[in-house]
Design an enzyme around this catalytic site. Structure first.
Site, PDB file in Angstrom:
ATOM      1  N   SER A 242     -55.274  17.162  -9.939  1.00 49.33           N
ATOM      2  CA  SER A 242     -55.623  15.592 -10.039  1.00 49.33           C
ATOM      3  C   SER A 242     -54.935  14.911 -10.468  1.00 49.33           C
ATOM      4  O   SER A 242     -54.086  15.830 -11.949  1.00 49.33           O
ATOM      5  CB  SER A 242     -56.906  16.038 -10.261  1.00 49.33           C
ATOM      6  OG  SER A 242     -57.556  14.801 -11.052  1.00 49.33           O
ATOM      7  N   LYS A 243     -55.126  13.823  -9.866  1.00 51.04           N
ATOM      8  CA  LYS A 243     -53.506  12.709 -10.835  1.00 51.04           C
ATOM      9  C   LYS A 243     -54.083  13.065 -11.920  1.00 51.04           C
ATOM     10  O   LYS A 243     -53.267  12.245 -12.880  1.00 51.04           O
ATOM     11  CB  LYS A 243     -53.235  11.657  -9.980  1.00 51.04           C
ATOM     12  CG  LYS A 243     -54.584  10.587  -9.942  1.00 51.04           C
ATOM     13  CD  LYS A 243     -54.023   9.987  -8.915  1.00 51.04           C
ATOM     14  CE  LYS A 243     -55.436   8.622  -8.481  1.00 51.04           C
ATOM     15  NZ  LYS A 243     -54.875   7.501  -7.270  1.00 51.04           N
ATOM     16  N   ARG A 244     -55.627  12.659 -12.764  1.00 52.52           N
ATOM     17  CA  ARG A 244     -56.021  12.020 -13.645  1.00 52.52           C
ATOM     18  C   ARG A 244     -55.594  13.369 -14.550  1.00 52.52           C
ATOM     19  O   ARG A 244     -55.579  13.215 -15.795  1.00 52.52           O
ATOM     20  CB  ARG A 244     -57.728  11.847 -13.868  1.00 52.52           C
ATOM     21  CG  ARG A 244     -58.316  11.213 -12.983  1.00 52.52           C
ATOM     22  CD  ARG A 244     -59.373  10.773 -13.011  1.00 52.52           C
ATOM     23  NE  ARG A 244     -60.366  12.240 -12.108  1.00 52.52           N
ATOM     24  CZ  ARG A 244     -60.154  11.547 -10.675  1.00 52.52           C
ATOM     25  NH1 ARG A 244     -60.085  10.240 -10.378  1.00 52.52           N
ATOM     26  NH2 ARG A 244     -61.041  13.102 -10.926  1.00 52.52           N
ATOM     27  N   ARG A 245     -56.077  14.664 -14.153  1.00 53.17           N
ATOM     28  CA  ARG A 245     -55.040  16.438 -15.011  1.00 53.17           C
ATOM     29  C   ARG A 245     -54.303  16.346 -15.141  1.00 53.17           C
ATOM     30  O   ARG A 245     -53.634  17.209 -15.969  1.00 53.17           O
ATOM     31  CB  ARG A 245     -56.422  17.116 -14.579  1.00 53.17           C
ATOM     32  CG  ARG A 245     -56.685  17.591 -15.616  1.00 53.17           C
ATOM     33  CD  ARG A 245     -58.019  19.255 -14.765  1.00 53.17           C
ATOM     34  NE  ARG A 245     -57.427  19.377 -14.393  1.00 53.17           N
ATOM     35  CZ  ARG A 245     -58.275  19.512 -13.143  1.00 53.17           C
ATOM     36  NH1 ARG A 245     -59.204  18.857 -12.861  1.00 53.17           N
ATOM     37  NH2 ARG A 245     -58.054  19.341 -11.592  1.00 53.17           N
TER      38      ARG A 245
END
Length: 488
Positions: A242-245
């Site tokens: 995930s690009k958020r994580r």
């Protein structure tokens, strides 16, 4: 022969310009590129830019640049595009009209809120087919829905075999929104048909959309493409990247000093095993080698772990494959502008074995470009506090004043005139000299570094270290005299 007349299969890569270029997308692009090359086909780049609220032109440029970095170049004869999905608006509308006229789709005037209310009242989820037989035509706010047939949809997947979807679990899905804009599933299929795509190779996360797309291909009078869904990329916790994580931006790895060849090599092996690699005992290959042998037959359906440590290991191996000139050129963007490139070129081969990324290079050799070394206090204390440090430095200075300034001679001189005199092995004998000239205990091979540094500067630094030792000893002695005594 024009590209439009080129025979062979046609593959496509269709990213959205809505942010960073994901490593998962890069892997899908590489798979399609490899298959197009191996089978004499074409690679089509389509930018799915219909989400105007999220798209930015700079991200389109970023996609093209990122693809070029990993070897997918618009200069190649097999490359077509980039094409903009937004340019196909008329074709999307015509396809919607045909689906409505044929009875494969119908209009529905229920709002999303009404759909939810009906589902809650019925104790179900999703749309219940309320407008299927109401005979509605187009109108303000009305959506066009696909009439999902009874039975099942069988997706023949090159990686997963035959995947069966029960159509009863698929609601009549929206094709055109109430504002008249096409939904992704319709635009995607119409564009693939228009581009004569024969093979759709993409990530596993797209598999749930595939029965809808296959239904649309058939409803529009075309045989669906060959499908292949490669395994999803996961992190160390086995969660989808995930690009958020997670660190997933291809551009970030490039900026951190990962070689394009290493990134390509690593991404290609995520979920695919190069035939013969187990016998060879290596996974390190050139792009050309992988292009020749890549096939979906050796792609697994299991999730693939994106291991950054393994990527770094791949990168180190590829750095070691570079010629001296290639290494210097590759490191150049990470070097300070005022560094002497000839001096760096002289030392670079001697740190090549130690580099994990290109960005590491300056840290290994910066002492050569400073007026004085930056002293690591811990290294100084550990090395210069030994009983032999002063003697080794003094004898090294004497021995090196007249020695021929080549690394082989410098090493022989230390072995002959310093090691023997102090009864030390080479590692301990060279330690005080290394700290004196580099400021630390770890670095490139000492004698090669001395050769590049030059006699005058190397001796100046050794003499300065000897003076610093004397000065610190004097201050320690004075402190002992002032503070001596046993106290009460």
């Amino acid at each position: 022969m024009s590209s439009d007349d080129r025979p062979g299969p046609r593959f496509r890569f269709a990213p959205s310009p809505t942010g960073i270029f994901h490593v998962g997308g890069a892997r899908s692009a590489l798979h399609n590129w490899a298959l197009a090359h191996r089978h004499g086909g074409t690679f089509v780049l389509r930018i799915e830019d219909t989400d105007a609220a999220r798209n930015e032109a700079t991200w389109i440029d970023g996609i093209v640049d990122a693809l070029a970095w990993i070897g997918i170049s618009a200069d190649d004869e097999r490359f077509e595009g980039p094409f903009m999905q937004s340019a196909g608006a008329a074709a999307h509308g015509e396809a919607a009209d045909r689906l409505f006229a044929s009875g494969a789709a119908y209009y529905c005037d229920l709002s999303p809120e009404q759909v939810r209310e009906r589902a809650e009242a019925n104790g179900t989820t999703g749309y219940d087919g309320h407008s299927r037989d109401r005979g509605l035509g187009p109108g303000p706010g009305r959506v066009l829905r696909f009439r999902v047939p009874e039975g099942s949809t069988v997706v023949s997947d090159a990686v997963r075999g035959e995947v069966v979807f029960d159509n009863a679990t698929i609601e009549d899905f929206v094709l055109v929104r109430g504002d008249g804009s096409p939904v992704f599933v319709l635009a995607n299929v119409v564009d693939d048909i228009g581009s004569r795509i024969t093979d759709v190779v993409r990530g596993e996360e797209h598999l749930p959309n595939t029965p809808k797309q296959q239904m649309l291909w058939e409803a529009l009078g075309h045989s669906p493409p060959r499908w292949a869904h490669v395994p999803v990329l996961v992190n160390a916790e086995r969660k989808k990247l995930s690009k958020r994580r997670d660190k997933v931006a291809l551009e970030q790895y490039r900026d951190d000093g990962i070689l394009a060849d290493a990134m390509v090599n690593y991404l290609m092996t995520l979920g695919w095993t190069m035939p013969g690699s187990e016998e060879a005992g290596s996974e390190i290959y050139s792009f050309d080698e992988m292009l020749e042998r890549f096939s979906l037959d050796h792609v697994t359906s299991s999730p693939a772990f994106f291991d950054i440590d393994k990527l770094l290991a791949f990168n180190g191996e590829h750095i070691r494959r570079l010629s001296a000139d290639e290494l210097v050129a590759a490191c150049d963007p990470w070097l300070p502008a005022d560094w002497d490139r000839d001096r760096f070129a002289a030392i670079a081969p001697h740190v090549q074995q130690r580099l994990t990324t290109l960005a590491d290079a300056p840290g290994w050799v910066d002492f050569l470009f400073l007026d004085d070394p930056e002293i690591d206090d811990q290294a100084w204390s550990k090395t210069m506090s030994t009983e032999y440090a002063r003697g080794v430095l003094a004898d090294s200075i004497s021995a090196y004043e007249a020695a021929e300034w080549r690394h082989e001679v410098l090493k022989e001189t230390m072995e002959r005139e310093v090691m023997a005199a102090h009864g030390l092995k080479l590692g301990k004998a060279q330690a005080p000299v290394r700290v004196a000239v580099t400021g630390r205990t770890v670095g490139p091979p000492l004698f090669e570094a001395l050769e590049v540094m030059g006699r005058d500067e190397a001796l100046r630094r050794m003499r300065a270290a000897l003076l610093l030792l004397d000065d610190r000893d004097d201050r320690t002695g004075r402190a002992d005299e002032v503070g001596g005594g046993s106290g009460d």
